[in-house]
Design an enzyme around this catalytic site. Structure first.
Site, PDB file in Angstrom:
ATOM      1  N   TYR A 276       0.732  -1.154  -0.094  1.00 22.76           N
ATOM      2  CA  TYR A 276       0.076   0.039   0.047  1.00 22.76           C
ATOM      3  C   TYR A 276       0.968   1.289   0.001  1.00 22.76           C
ATOM      4  CZ  TYR A 276      -4.422  -2.595   0.103  1.00 22.76           C
ATOM      5  OH  TYR A 276      -5.339  -3.416  -0.169  1.00 22.76           O
TER       6      TYR A 276
ATOM      7  N   HIS B 143     -14.990   0.337  -2.880  1.00 22.48           N
ATOM      8  CA  HIS B 143     -13.924  -0.583  -2.236  1.00 22.48           C
ATOM      9  C   HIS B 143     -13.258   0.403  -1.320  1.00 22.48           C
ATOM     10  CE1 HIS B 143     -14.085  -3.621  -5.766  1.00 22.48           C
ATOM     11  NE2 HIS B 143     -14.959  -3.602  -4.888  1.00 22.48           N
TER      12      HIS B 143
ATOM     13  N   GLY C 216     -13.666   0.374 -18.002  1.00 27.80           N
ATOM     14  CA  GLY C 216     -11.982   0.171 -17.356  1.00 27.80           C
ATOM     15  C   GLY C 216     -11.926  -0.655 -16.500  1.00 27.80           C
TER      16      GLY C 216
ATOM     17  N   ALA D 151     -10.477   4.887 -22.071  1.00 26.28           N
ATOM     18  CA  ALA D 151     -11.435   5.668 -21.492  1.00 26.28           C
ATOM     19  C   ALA D 151     -10.870   7.042 -21.674  1.00 26.28           C
ATOM     20  CB  ALA D 151     -11.612   5.502 -19.907  1.00 26.28           C
TER      21      ALA D 151
HETATM   22  C1  BJW Z   1      -8.520   0.360 -19.688  1.00 27.96           C
HETATM   23  C2  BJW Z   1      -7.670   1.173 -20.101  1.00 27.96           C
HETATM   24  C3  BJW Z   1      -7.911   2.397 -20.478  1.00 27.96           C
HETATM   25  C4  BJW Z   1      -6.741  -0.677 -19.235  1.00 27.96           C
HETATM   26  N1  BJW Z   1      -9.180   2.653 -20.532  1.00 27.96           N
HETATM   27  N2  BJW Z   1      -9.846   0.750 -19.819  1.00 27.96           N
HETATM   28  C5  BJW Z   1     -19.727 -13.766  -6.814  1.00 27.96           C
HETATM   29  C6  BJW Z   1     -19.397 -14.879  -8.017  1.00 27.96           C
HETATM   30  C7  BJW Z   1     -17.884 -15.265  -7.799  1.00 27.96           C
HETATM   31  C8  BJW Z   1     -17.262 -14.631  -6.434  1.00 27.96           C
HETATM   32  C9  BJW Z   1     -17.715 -13.738  -5.563  1.00 27.96           C
HETATM   33  C10 BJW Z   1     -19.267 -13.409  -5.883  1.00 27.96           C
HETATM   34  N3  BJW Z   1     -19.273 -12.610  -5.019  1.00 27.96           N
HETATM   35  C11 BJW Z   1     -18.371 -12.482  -4.027  1.00 27.96           C
HETATM   36  C12 BJW Z   1     -17.253 -13.070  -4.583  1.00 27.96           C
HETATM   37  C13 BJW Z   1     -15.742 -13.112  -3.893  1.00 27.96           C
HETATM   38  C14 BJW Z   1     -14.949 -11.972  -4.356  1.00 27.96           C
HETATM   39  C15 BJW Z   1     -14.827 -11.999  -6.103  1.00 27.96           C
HETATM   40  O1  BJW Z   1     -15.625 -11.466  -6.800  1.00 27.96           O
HETATM   41  N4  BJW Z   1     -14.137 -12.862  -6.417  1.00 27.96           N
HETATM   42  C16 BJW Z   1     -13.689 -12.841  -7.879  1.00 27.96           C
HETATM   43  C17 BJW Z   1     -12.229 -12.447  -8.369  1.00 27.96           C
HETATM   44  C18 BJW Z   1     -14.230 -14.144  -8.587  1.00 27.96           C
HETATM   45  N5  BJW Z   1     -15.743 -10.800  -4.089  1.00 27.96           N
HETATM   46  C19 BJW Z   1     -15.450 -10.478  -2.956  1.00 27.96           C
HETATM   47  O2  BJW Z   1     -14.935 -10.887  -2.024  1.00 27.96           O
HETATM   48  C20 BJW Z   1     -16.226  -9.048  -2.353  1.00 27.96           C
HETATM   49  N6  BJW Z   1     -16.724  -9.020  -1.068  1.00 27.96           N
HETATM   50  C21 BJW Z   1     -17.956  -9.545  -1.064  1.00 27.96           C
HETATM   51  O3  BJW Z   1     -18.777  -9.956  -2.347  1.00 27.96           O
HETATM   52  O4  BJW Z   1     -18.592  -9.591   0.034  1.00 27.96           O
HETATM   53  C22 BJW Z   1     -19.701 -10.545   0.337  1.00 27.96           C
HETATM   54  C23 BJW Z   1     -19.048 -11.678   0.660  1.00 27.96           C
HETATM   55  C24 BJW Z   1     -18.128 -12.002   1.853  1.00 27.96           C
HETATM   56  C25 BJW Z   1     -17.674 -13.330   2.134  1.00 27.96           C
HETATM   57  C26 BJW Z   1     -18.218 -14.307   1.344  1.00 27.96           C
HETATM   58  C27 BJW Z   1     -18.675 -14.124   0.139  1.00 27.96           C
HETATM   59  C28 BJW Z   1     -19.301 -12.898  -0.172  1.00 27.96           C
HETATM   60  C29 BJW Z   1     -14.990  -8.185  -2.139  1.00 27.96           C
HETATM   61  C30 BJW Z   1     -14.295  -7.653  -3.403  1.00 27.96           C
HETATM   62  C31 BJW Z   1     -13.225  -6.534  -2.943  1.00 27.96           C
HETATM   63  C32 BJW Z   1     -12.158  -6.418  -4.129  1.00 27.96           C
HETATM   64  N7  BJW Z   1     -11.094  -5.545  -3.551  1.00 27.96           N
HETATM   65  C33 BJW Z   1     -10.099  -5.191  -4.683  1.00 27.96           C
HETATM   66  C34 BJW Z   1      -8.891  -4.622  -3.731  1.00 27.96           C
HETATM   67  C35 BJW Z   1      -9.499  -3.292  -3.109  1.00 27.96           C
HETATM   68  C36 BJW Z   1      -8.454  -2.720  -2.250  1.00 27.96           C
HETATM   69  C37 BJW Z   1      -7.211  -2.196  -3.026  1.00 27.96           C
HETATM   70  O5  BJW Z   1      -7.258  -1.578  -4.064  1.00 27.96           O
HETATM   71  O6  BJW Z   1      -6.050  -2.477  -2.499  1.00 27.96           O
HETATM   72  O7  BJW Z   1     -10.576  -4.136  -5.556  1.00 27.96           O
HETATM   73  S1  BJW Z   1      -9.449  -6.530  -5.533  1.00 27.96           S
HETATM   74  C38 BJW Z   1      -9.339  -5.377  -7.100  1.00 27.96           C
HETATM   75  O8  BJW Z   1     -10.190  -5.923  -8.217  1.00 27.96           O
HETATM   76  C39 BJW Z   1      -9.635  -3.925  -6.725  1.00 27.96           C
HETATM   77  C40 BJW Z   1     -10.403  -3.801  -7.759  1.00 27.96           C
HETATM   78  O9  BJW Z   1     -11.365  -2.503  -7.455  1.00 27.96           O
HETATM   79  C41 BJW Z   1     -11.101  -4.819  -8.298  1.00 27.96           C
HETATM   80  C42 BJW Z   1     -11.729  -4.659  -9.841  1.00 27.96           C
HETATM   81  O10 BJW Z   1     -10.633  -4.786 -10.413  1.00 27.96           O
HETATM   82  P1  BJW Z   1     -10.733  -3.732 -11.743  1.00 27.96           P
HETATM   83  O11 BJW Z   1     -10.949  -2.456 -11.466  1.00 27.96           O
HETATM   84  O12 BJW Z   1     -11.750  -4.246 -12.498  1.00 27.96           O
HETATM   85  O13 BJW Z   1      -9.185  -3.777 -12.344  1.00 27.96           O
HETATM   86  P2  BJW Z   1      -8.568  -4.914 -13.443  1.00 27.96           P
HETATM   87  O14 BJW Z   1      -7.047  -4.876 -13.341  1.00 27.96           O
HETATM   88  O15 BJW Z   1      -9.182  -6.115 -13.062  1.00 27.96           O
HETATM   89  O16 BJW Z   1      -9.129  -4.484 -14.700  1.00 27.96           O
HETATM   90  C43 BJW Z   1      -8.686  -3.047 -15.656  1.00 27.96           C
HETATM   91  C44 BJW Z   1      -9.396  -3.259 -17.074  1.00 27.96           C
HETATM   92  O17 BJW Z   1      -8.999  -2.018 -17.319  1.00 27.96           O
HETATM   93  C45 BJW Z   1      -8.932  -4.146 -18.009  1.00 27.96           C
HETATM   94  O18 BJW Z   1      -9.998  -4.774 -18.515  1.00 27.96           O
HETATM   95  C46 BJW Z   1      -8.294  -3.431 -19.044  1.00 27.96           C
HETATM   96  O19 BJW Z   1      -8.353  -3.734 -20.218  1.00 27.96           O
HETATM   97  C47 BJW Z   1      -8.942  -2.108 -18.814  1.00 27.96           C
HETATM   98  N8  BJW Z   1      -7.936  -0.934 -19.197  1.00 27.96           N
HETATM   99  N9  BJW Z   1      -6.365   0.339 -19.776  1.00 27.96           N
HETATM  100  C48 BJW Z   1     -10.092   1.580 -20.054  1.00 27.96           C
HETATM  101  N10 BJW Z   1      -6.803   3.340 -20.917  1.00 27.96           N
END
Ligand code: BJW
Length: 259
Positions: free
Chosen positions: A60, A120, A192, A236
């Site tokens: 962090y 988040h 994004g 974006a």
């Molecule tokens: C461009 C670009 C340009 C590049 N222009 N675009 C249902 C189904 C399956 C799993 C689950 C479910 N429900 C819950 C889960 C579990 C889990 C989950 O989703 N897991 C999956 C990985 C499968 N979810 C959770 O645990 C969540 N909690 C929850 O649901 O609580 C209830 C619960 C509790 C207990 C048990 C079960 C349920 C919490 C999720 C928290 C995510 N946290 C993070 C870290 C945050 C803190 C930090 O930053 O340090 O959040 S993880 C990380 O991923 C961060 C992001 O916000 C998040 C999403 O990522 P994002 O933003 O999409 O980034 P990328 O890198 O993946 O993508 C970037 C994109 O940009 C790409 O597509 C590029 O192509 C594009 N790009 N340049 C436009 N110029």
């Protein structure tokens, strides 16, 4: 697309790391998404923090230093302008605009975005790891570098944690409620994000259920690409200013057209 924006009463924009990519903030799952050998799933969990708080805080600390050196880009600026006034006040696009971000970098805030939900949390906020009563509410700390390291709770002197939502943790109930409410819109933009992290990834489905016209803006295909009505391929920071220009042009043409 611009015509859809102009006709909409409610527009909701969900953003992810890609919206900040042009500002220099690394995405999570892109080529520079790894920190040392770690993936976000290895570090963004309470288990990882309990095992090694120093390591997680180092990650962090590194990210805070990166974000501190970054500035909002053209995508943040357009989104902020769209959010600046409500339909009733005759905004830049005549809709109520709600912005839901998964990003913790606060670049939307710095761009002046109104009606913003930070699903988040914020990398600039901390809370007490031991959940002492005074430290349970997040406090802001913008120091770069952090000192002491790892940071302490100012109330009980125990360990502090970043006030962000880690995997396995629940999002704030009020934020989830606002997001679900915002999914009942006319136009839903997913910008994004790789659309794999839930519950945020479920919002585009929710929007479709409400009959929203759904649009993705991303240079690559994602988990949402086959679900949305239109996938606009590109950065974006390029597509949003172009949409803004077209919307302004269409709005001007409508004003000039005789009844
Ligand atoms: C461009 C670009 C340009 C590049 N222009 N675009 C249902 C189904 C399956 C799993 C689950 C479910 N429900 C819950 C889960 C579990 C889990 C989950 O989703 N897991 C999956 C990985 C499968 N979810 C959770 O645990 C969540 N909690 C929850 O649901 O609580 C209830 C619960 C509790 C207990 C048990 C079960 C349920 C919490 C999720 C928290 C995510 N946290 C993070 C870290 C945050 C803190 C930090 O930053 O340090 O959040 S993880 C990380 O991923 C961060 C992001 O916000 C998040 C999403 O990522 P994002 O933003 O999409 O980034 P990328 O890198 O993946 O993508 C970037 C994109 O940009 C790409 O597509 C590029 O192509 C594009 N790009 N340049 C436009 N110029």
């Amino acid at each position: 697309m611009a015509a859809r924006l102009l006709a909409a009463r409610r527009v909701t924009i969900l953003t992810g790391a890609g919206v900040s990519a042009a500002s220099g903030v690394p995405t999570f799952r892109g080529p520079d998404g790894l920190w040392r050998q770690y993936r976000p799933e290895d570090l963004a969990t309470s288990t990882a923090f309990a095992r090694n708080p120093e390591l997680v805080w180092e990650w962090y600390g590194w990210r805070r230093a990166k974000v501190a050196a970054c500035h909002p880009n053209a995508a943040h600026t357009v989104i902020a302008a769209w959010s600046a006034s409500e339909a009733a006040e005759g905004g830049r696009i005549p809709a109520d605009v709600m912005v839901l971000t998964q990003n913790v970098d606060d670049l939307h805030l710095r761009a002046g975005t109104r009606r913003l939900v930070r699903l988040h949390g914020s990398i600039w906020e901390m809370s007490c790891w031991g959940r002492c009563s005074a430290g349970a509410s997040p406090w802001r700390d913008e120091n770069v570098p952090l000192s002491p390291m790892p940071p302490r709770c100012p109330h009980c002197r125990g360990l502090a944690r970043p006030a962000v939502v880690w995997f396995g943790e629940s999002l704030r109930a009020a934020d989830v409620e606002s997001a679900i409410d915002a999914a009942a819109c006319d136009v839903f933009l997913t910008v994004g994000t790789s659309a794999i992290v839930y519950p945020a990834a479920g919002l585009v489905h929710e929007a479709r259920r409400h009959g929203a016209f759904t649009v993705e803006i991303n240079p690559d295909d994602t988990a949402a690409s086959t679900i949305v009505d239109v996938a606009l391929h590109g950065g974006a920071e390029q597509i949003l200013p172009e949409l803004d220009r077209l919307a302004k042009q269409d709005a001007g043409a409508r004003l000039r057209r005789p009844e």
